[in-house]
Design an enzyme around this catalytic site. Sequence first.
Site, PDB file in Angstrom:
ATOM      1  N   ASP A 109       0.854  -1.169   0.000  1.00  0.00           N
ATOM      2  CA  ASP A 109       0.000   0.000   0.000  1.00  0.00           C
ATOM      3  C   ASP A 109       0.903   1.236   0.000  1.00  0.00           C
ATOM      4  OD1 ASP A 109      -2.431   1.502   0.332  1.00  0.00           O
ATOM      5  OD2 ASP A 109      -1.810   1.815   2.406  1.00  0.00           O
ATOM      6  N   THR A 152       0.027   4.695   1.224  1.00  0.00           N
ATOM      7  CA  THR A 152      -0.074   5.548   2.411  1.00  0.00           C
ATOM      8  C   THR A 152       0.300   4.778   3.668  1.00  0.00           C
ATOM      9  OG1 THR A 152      -1.848   6.787   1.352  1.00  0.00           O
ATOM     10  CG2 THR A 152      -1.598   7.053   3.727  1.00  0.00           C
ATOM     11  N   ASP A 180      -1.226  -0.918   6.250  1.00  0.00           N
ATOM     12  CA  ASP A 180      -1.382  -0.443   7.623  1.00  0.00           C
ATOM     13  C   ASP A 180      -2.792  -0.014   7.967  1.00  0.00           C
ATOM     14  OD1 ASP A 180      -1.509   1.866   6.083  1.00  0.00           O
ATOM     15  OD2 ASP A 180      -0.553   3.096   7.627  1.00  0.00           O
TER      16      ASP A 180
END
Length: 781
Positions: free
Chosen positions: A469, A471, A669
């Site tokens: 991912d 971000t 996250d």
Amino acid sequence: MSHCCEHPEPESEPEPDQESHSCCHEHASGETVAPSAGAKYFCPMCPGVESDHPGDCPKCGMALDRNPSWKAPLAVRYTCPMHPEVLSDRPGDCPKCGMALDVVQVTAGEEDEAENAEAQAMRRRLLVAGILTLPVFFLAMAHLVPGIGHDHWVHGEVSRWIQAILSTPVVLWAGAPFFRRGWVSLRTGHWNMWTLISIGVGAAYLYSLVALLFPSLFPAEMRTGGGVGLYFEAAAVIIVLVMLGQWLEARARGRTGSAIRALLDLAPPTAWRVTETGDQEIPLAEVAADDLLRVRPGDKIPVDGILTEGTSTVDESMLTGESLPVTKSPGDSVSGGTLNTTGGFVMRAERVGDETLLAQIVEMVAQAQRSRAPIQGLADKVASVFVPAVLVVAVLTFFLWWWLGPAPSLTFAIVNAVAVLIIACPCALGLATPMSIMVGVGRGARAGILVKDAAALERLEKVTTLLVDKTGTLTEGSPHFSLVLPGGEESPETLLQLAASLEQSSEHPLASAVVKAGAEQGLALLPVEDFASTTGGGVSGRIEGRLVLIGKSDYLREEGVSGLEPLEATAEERQLLGETALFMALDGVATGLITVSDPIKTTTAEALADLKELGVKVMMLTGDHQHTASAVAKTLGLAEFQAGVTPADKIAEVHRRHALGEVVAMAGDGINDAPALAAADVGIAMGTGTDIAMRSAGVTLVKGDLRAIAGAIHLSRATLRNIRQNLLFAFLYNALGIPIAAGLLYPFFGTLLNPMVAGVAMSLSSVSVIANALRLGRVRL
């Protein structure tokens, strides 16, 4: 769960194998589980067997290991600073002078007398057995010493009776735990090394005893040189060598839990609570959420919380592996167990007890160390037939030597059969995998790499593709507000106020940036009604009767918003700079644009280079716009990326990679990453992210640093390589040792393996496996 409790009669002195008052709990399902938080001892060979007291495993008879994650409850004493003779188990006032009592003593409960007595008893047995065995060994081998080998006393009855008298307590007293364990293994059907040792030593001792007392029972060709040959020295020496091996093995196994013990020791025993009457020292167990705690320079931070007053630098290396201290100021979070270095501060406790990051790390490491890797299945299959096969080989060895061997054939038959029983070591097979897993998982924990279970560690070795991912994984994950671009009549201040009010209910990092920007500009947050969040799309709600929507342009278009085209052209310019655009609409009409920037982590480029060197392909998946994703990918040199993806798209990409035969790891996250983390072969969660992501992942990186992924892969490959070395050694040792003990070399070289030498080899085999596993504690990540 089934419970099996054994309560034998107490003996006059503590025994290393004593089972008194030990309740062993065996999980009937047969699945491997970690010791529960309250289980102090466990069997490293039999998954699910636990006990509150030292003793032997009721299934296999092996001595129980202490659970390194177990910690005794704190025992706290209070005293008066003016009258030290006043002691109390509770806080309060001195009955003599009325002064408040201070904490005087904090210990980990009462000393474990039973455990200490066990260690002392084992050392005493080993010492006494060694002293008694030395003259037995000398008398038995004196015939090989030049000058005295043919003296009458060497072969006389006195010498033979001295050997019998001295070896009897060695076998029957010092070796009693081994026979007891052997009987347990036979009774329960879990045959193991104790089965073989008890049969082998028992056969050598009983044969020698019968030969001494009733020599006329043996053929005449066996009664040469003063009588039938005796093997008291073999039985005694084997007992001493096995005891020595057990002692060395126990010490080595104790070192495998050092990682957990080091983590447990990070938490301070007390904390300083700030009260209206001043600071009060209290036991750590009495700290409650929302307590204000003072942390002084050089003190360990007691629990997780938020710094409210003062500034300092904190050494977090014990949890994250990052050596540089981190500057902390009001509003920053701090973790229990980390070390305050330069300044004092006041913090508000948030997570205490089992909820702290340190407690969760200890629990995760303990669970992982007790889990079983799939590669263990091979060893289990071999071990299940190993002991019966060895017994068959021993019986065949006995009869073949008795039938075909030279005179005295019965003696040769007994000696070689005993050597086969003694040299075989199923423990080397059984310990090959769990010892490496324990040390490897502990090594990862010290570097901030938390492995949920051994299966994840094994799968990580085979990873070919890493999906990440953007971000919070490639970027800092703490976006900064850039600007507001109105597209209608509303002012930038009004748009930001409405956006901050709506985003305060969202968990997304972009929302936090907007809320923070509103607070910095002194904008009051307005009440929100009918708040709704669409994962991968945006949020909506009513503020002062107006419908407010914030998110991607596609999300707003699906909600029937008009007038997006002019804003999309403006957004493209900002996205080419690497910024993320949030579209905003009021009552169905596009009214503005908010842009935020999320800096790329300074360590990301280095981490990607490490992964490339390991042969792992990296692909970025992001819900951000194509232009923003392209700018980030270009900066990092990523050849593959997908933009505008939803959680479902991430799962689809995982499945597509699986169809191509790739082994996929997913790193993320956020909540939106959790489904893909669960679908991947190995899910890797950033410790700076959400709890849901960490629960869905097989590996958690405490620091949230992408470099740790390369470290985790290094750890996985080193651990699996170590396991294969252990298994190869265990297989080769038994494959070569058993035939040699059976007499394979005798027709060619006239060489036989003495049972005492077999005892040395058997003891060293388990110790060698553990020593090899301990090398993982020094592996570079």
